[in-house]
Scaffold this active site. Structure first.
Site, PDB file in Angstrom:
ATOM      1  N   GLU A   1       0.867  -1.094  -0.067  1.00  0.00           N
ATOM      2  CA  GLU A   1       0.035  -0.053   0.002  1.00  0.00           C
ATOM      3  C   GLU A   1       0.784   1.358  -0.249  1.00  0.00           C
ATOM      4  OE1 GLU A   1      -2.888   0.058   3.233  1.00  0.00           O
ATOM      5  OE2 GLU A   1      -3.613   2.027   2.687  1.00  0.00           O
TER       6      GLU A   1
ATOM      7  N   ASN B   1      -6.624   1.560   2.944  1.00  0.00           N
ATOM      8  CA  ASN B   1      -7.347   2.781   3.109  1.00  0.00           C
ATOM      9  C   ASN B   1      -6.929   3.797   2.182  1.00  0.00           C
ATOM     10  OD1 ASN B   1      -8.448   1.556   5.273  1.00  0.00           O
ATOM     11  ND2 ASN B   1      -7.058   2.323   6.799  1.00  0.00           N
TER      12      ASN B   1
ATOM     13  N   ASN C   1     -12.293  -0.617  -0.717  1.00  0.00           N
ATOM     14  CA  ASN C   1     -11.499  -1.177   0.346  1.00  0.00           C
ATOM     15  C   ASN C   1     -12.174  -1.041   1.670  1.00  0.00           C
ATOM     16  OD1 ASN C   1      -9.108  -2.248   1.779  1.00  0.00           O
ATOM     17  ND2 ASN C   1      -9.375  -0.452   2.656  1.00  0.00           N
ATOM     18  N   GLU C   2     -12.546  -1.980   2.592  1.00  0.00           N
ATOM     19  CA  GLU C   2     -13.190  -1.971   3.849  1.00  0.00           C
ATOM     20  C   GLU C   2     -14.246  -0.823   3.896  1.00  0.00           C
ATOM     21  OE1 GLU C   2      -9.793  -1.341   6.806  1.00  0.00           O
ATOM     22  OE2 GLU C   2      -9.385  -3.558   6.466  1.00  0.00           O
TER      23      GLU C   2
ATOM     24  N   TYR D   1      -6.803  -8.959  11.384  1.00  0.00           N
ATOM     25  CA  TYR D   1      -5.574  -8.791  12.252  1.00  0.00           C
ATOM     26  C   TYR D   1      -6.021  -9.052  13.589  1.00  0.00           C
ATOM     27  CZ  TYR D   1      -4.225  -5.788   8.152  1.00  0.00           C
ATOM     28  OH  TYR D   1      -4.006  -5.349   6.857  1.00  0.00           O
TER      29      TYR D   1
ATOM     30  N   GLU E   1      -6.320  -9.138   3.237  1.00  0.00           N
ATOM     31  CA  GLU E   1      -5.474  -8.599   4.147  1.00  0.00           C
ATOM     32  C   GLU E   1      -5.462  -9.343   5.477  1.00  0.00           C
ATOM     33  OE1 GLU E   1      -5.819  -4.468   5.478  1.00  0.00           O
ATOM     34  OE2 GLU E   1      -6.670  -3.845   3.291  1.00  0.00           O
TER      35      GLU E   1
ATOM     36  N   GLN F   1       1.374  -6.582   5.558  1.00  0.00           N
ATOM     37  CA  GLN F   1       1.761  -6.353   4.238  1.00  0.00           C
ATOM     38  C   GLN F   1       3.037  -6.928   3.720  1.00  0.00           C
ATOM     39  OE1 GLN F   1       1.077  -2.021   3.107  1.00  0.00           O
ATOM     40  NE2 GLN F   1      -0.779  -2.068   4.033  1.00  0.00           N
TER      41      GLN F   1
HETATM   42  O1  AHR Z   1      -2.870  -2.874   6.147  1.00  0.00           O
HETATM   43  C1  AHR Z   1      -3.038  -1.862   6.925  1.00  0.00           C
HETATM   44  C2  AHR Z   1      -4.561  -1.106   6.746  1.00  0.00           C
HETATM   45  O2  AHR Z   1      -5.457  -1.989   7.310  1.00  0.00           O
HETATM   46  C3  AHR Z   1      -5.310  -0.894   5.392  1.00  0.00           C
HETATM   47  O3  AHR Z   1      -4.930   0.032   4.679  1.00  0.00           O
HETATM   48  C4  AHR Z   1      -6.802  -1.203   5.542  1.00  0.00           C
HETATM   49  O4  AHR Z   1      -7.498  -1.931   4.778  1.00  0.00           O
HETATM   50  C5  AHR Z   1      -6.558  -2.135   6.788  1.00  0.00           C
HETATM   51  O5  AHR Z   1      -7.541  -1.348   7.944  1.00  0.00           O
END
Ligand code: AHR
Length: 504
Positions: free
Chosen positions: A31, A76, A176-177, A248, A296, A353
């Protein structure tokens, strides 16, 4: 084997097939965030930089990982990105306020540069379009710029920019999200569903060969999960091929037994998204199966406090630079095992990432690049986890953790590569105090012999690697035996294991 060591067993047979492993589950993500691009993959002036400013040492590490697909440019970031800023003569590209991460975006690297870089490291690109501040028009124009051969405004602009041949990007994320309050241009599920559907419709008219990912929930903990999937997929089911999952985990309360059990949550997340997709499928009387893209995933929490203290509006600040410890590597291994167990539905996954930002690869400005602890399970899975995922019969003692009950100490996945005649057993011993005696019945694999048993273990769960050296390193395990169709081994406490066999 001594009688007081806990015991686990696996029975593995060639006919118990879950599915072919889609190699794209070993994907990753770059990103425009922190030092992922500027100061990560791209550092003009660095001793190892190529003529365009991309670091060759970083490229080599990415190649070692053999990453089949890389998501780009966000995250993001994409929800406020004007892709047009990143193409054409570099000196004419605007510097912009980047609102997602509150930095300055230089636009020195954009679509074409990234496509060149990805090609060099042997990866496909999963391109995301901005459905935050923009929509149908910007998405269809970007697709025309990237994939149309020529003879139209946007495709000819690409040619004018020095790219005669189209990039032929196959996989595209519809935003995205979009469920997240932090997202620029957040939408309700119905608003997103409508916009994503119309965007997909236009994109498919430009290029019918593309594959599309509809945005799912930003994590299993979102208040709107799984209603978000149910409502948005009502709109996008017929035009999308995948729905995304992001996840995450952290160990904020330093409860390692609970942390290592987080794959139970991931299992639940995957099951619920799969069921929701199948519910929409039934409702629509559709013949199509929706696949899952966990585009992700990782451990992310170490850097939260230092990120909160960063000054805004700088270029390439050290954001999200988690330094991973040994227990993080175990959980990353566990998440990879979970994807293999669900190989029938999980077709893509991106470790988020790849460089510097919550990443397996780190770089020093003007200095070396180095491997974090999580580099290793990712490497092993990418290298040895290609073939078909087999469903073993598993017997394991279990434990109860703070948030989960009946957590098996043994977490495992089996991959059979018929072509190479190789069998790989991935196994984690989640026990923090005890070794685990493991017996694998592989009598169906006649003529196979043991190639190696790789183990990743450190006595200190909090041990980390750094630019100065690697404390957490894989090594060859001793004492593993293969006799008369049975593999016997003792798994070290808290360990990631890769047991490889080959037909001799
Ligand atoms: O990977 C970091 C961030 O985590 C990304 O930009 C977003 O999509 C997620 O919240």
């Amino acid at each position: 084997m001594s009688s007081d060591v806990p015991k686990a067993a696996l029975i593995v047979d060639k006919s118990f097939v879950i599915a072919e492993v889609d190699k794209r589950i070993y994907g990753s993500f770059i990103e425009h965030l922190g030092r992922a691009v500027y100061g990560g993959i791209y550092e003009p002036g660095h001793a190892s930089a190529d003529e365009r400013g991309f670091r060759n040492d970083v490229k080599s590490l990415v190649e070692v990982l053999d990453v089949p697909i890389i998501r780009y440019p966000g995250g993001n970031f994409v929800s406020g990105y004007n892709w047009e800023d990143g193409v054409g003569p570099v000196e004419q590209r605007p510097k912009r306020l980047e609102l997602a991460w509150r930095t300055i975006e230089l636009n020195e690297v954009g679509t074409n540069e990234f496509m060149d870089w990805a090609r060099e490291v042997g990866s496909e690109v999963m391109m995301a379009v901005n459905l935050g501040t923009r929509g149908v028009d910007a998405a269809r124009n970007l697709l025309e710029y990237c994939n149309h051969p020529g003879g139209t405004y946007w495709s000819d602009l690409r040619r004018k920019h020095g790219y005669e041949k189209p990039h032929k990007i196959k996989t595209w994320c519809l935003g995205n999200e979009m469920d997240g309050p932090w997202q620029i241009g957040q939408k309700t599920a119905a608003e997103y569903g409508r916009l994503a559907y119309e965007t997909a419709k236009a994109m498919r008219l430009v290029d019918p060969d593309i594959e599309l990912v509809s945005c799912g929930s930003s994590s299993s903990a979102m208040q709107t999960f799984p209603e978000w999937e149910a409502v948005s997929l009502e709109h996008t089911y017929d035009v999308a091929d995948y729905v995304s999952l992001h996840q995450y985990y952290g160990n904020r309360d330093n409860d390692s037994a609970n942390f290592l059990a987080r794959t139970m949550d991931l299992e639940h997340f995957i099951h619920t998204v799969t069921s929701t997709c199948d519910y929409i499928k039934a409702k629509k009387r559709s013949k199509k199966t929706m696949y899952l893209s966990v585009d992700e995933w990782n451990v992310w929490y170490h850097s939260n406090d230092s990120d909160a203290k960063l000054e805004p509006w700088t270029i390439g600040p050290p954001q999200l630079e988690d330094i991973y410890n040994f227990e993080d590597a175990l959980l990353v291994g566990g998440m990879l095992i979970t994807f293999l167990k669900h190989a029938d539905r999980v077709k893509m996954a991106c470790l988020a990432q790849l460089v510097n930002v919550i990443a397996p690869i780190m770089t020093e400005k003007g200095g070396v690049s180095w491997k974090q602890t999580i580099f290793y399970p990712y490497l092993h899975a990418s290298k040895y986890g290609r073939g078909v995922s087999l469903q073993p019969i598993v017997k394991s003692p279990k434990y109860d953790a703070q948030d989960y009950t009946d957590v098996p100490y043994l977490d495992s996945a089996i991959v059979y590569n018929e072509e190479a005649e190789e069998l790989t057993i991935f196994a984690i011993n989640r026990h923090l105090e005890d070794e685990l005696d493991l017996t694998c019945d592989i009598r169906g694999f006649e003529g196979y012999s043991l190639t190696e048993h790789i183990v990743l273990h450190h006595d200190d769960l909090k041990a980390v690697n750094s630019a100065a050296g690697e404390r957490v390193l894989p090594r060859r395990a001793k004492g593993t035996e293969y006799r008369d169709g049975f593999v016997t081994t003792r798994l070290q406490k808290a360990s990631w294991n890769v047991i490889r066999l080959r037909k001799s």
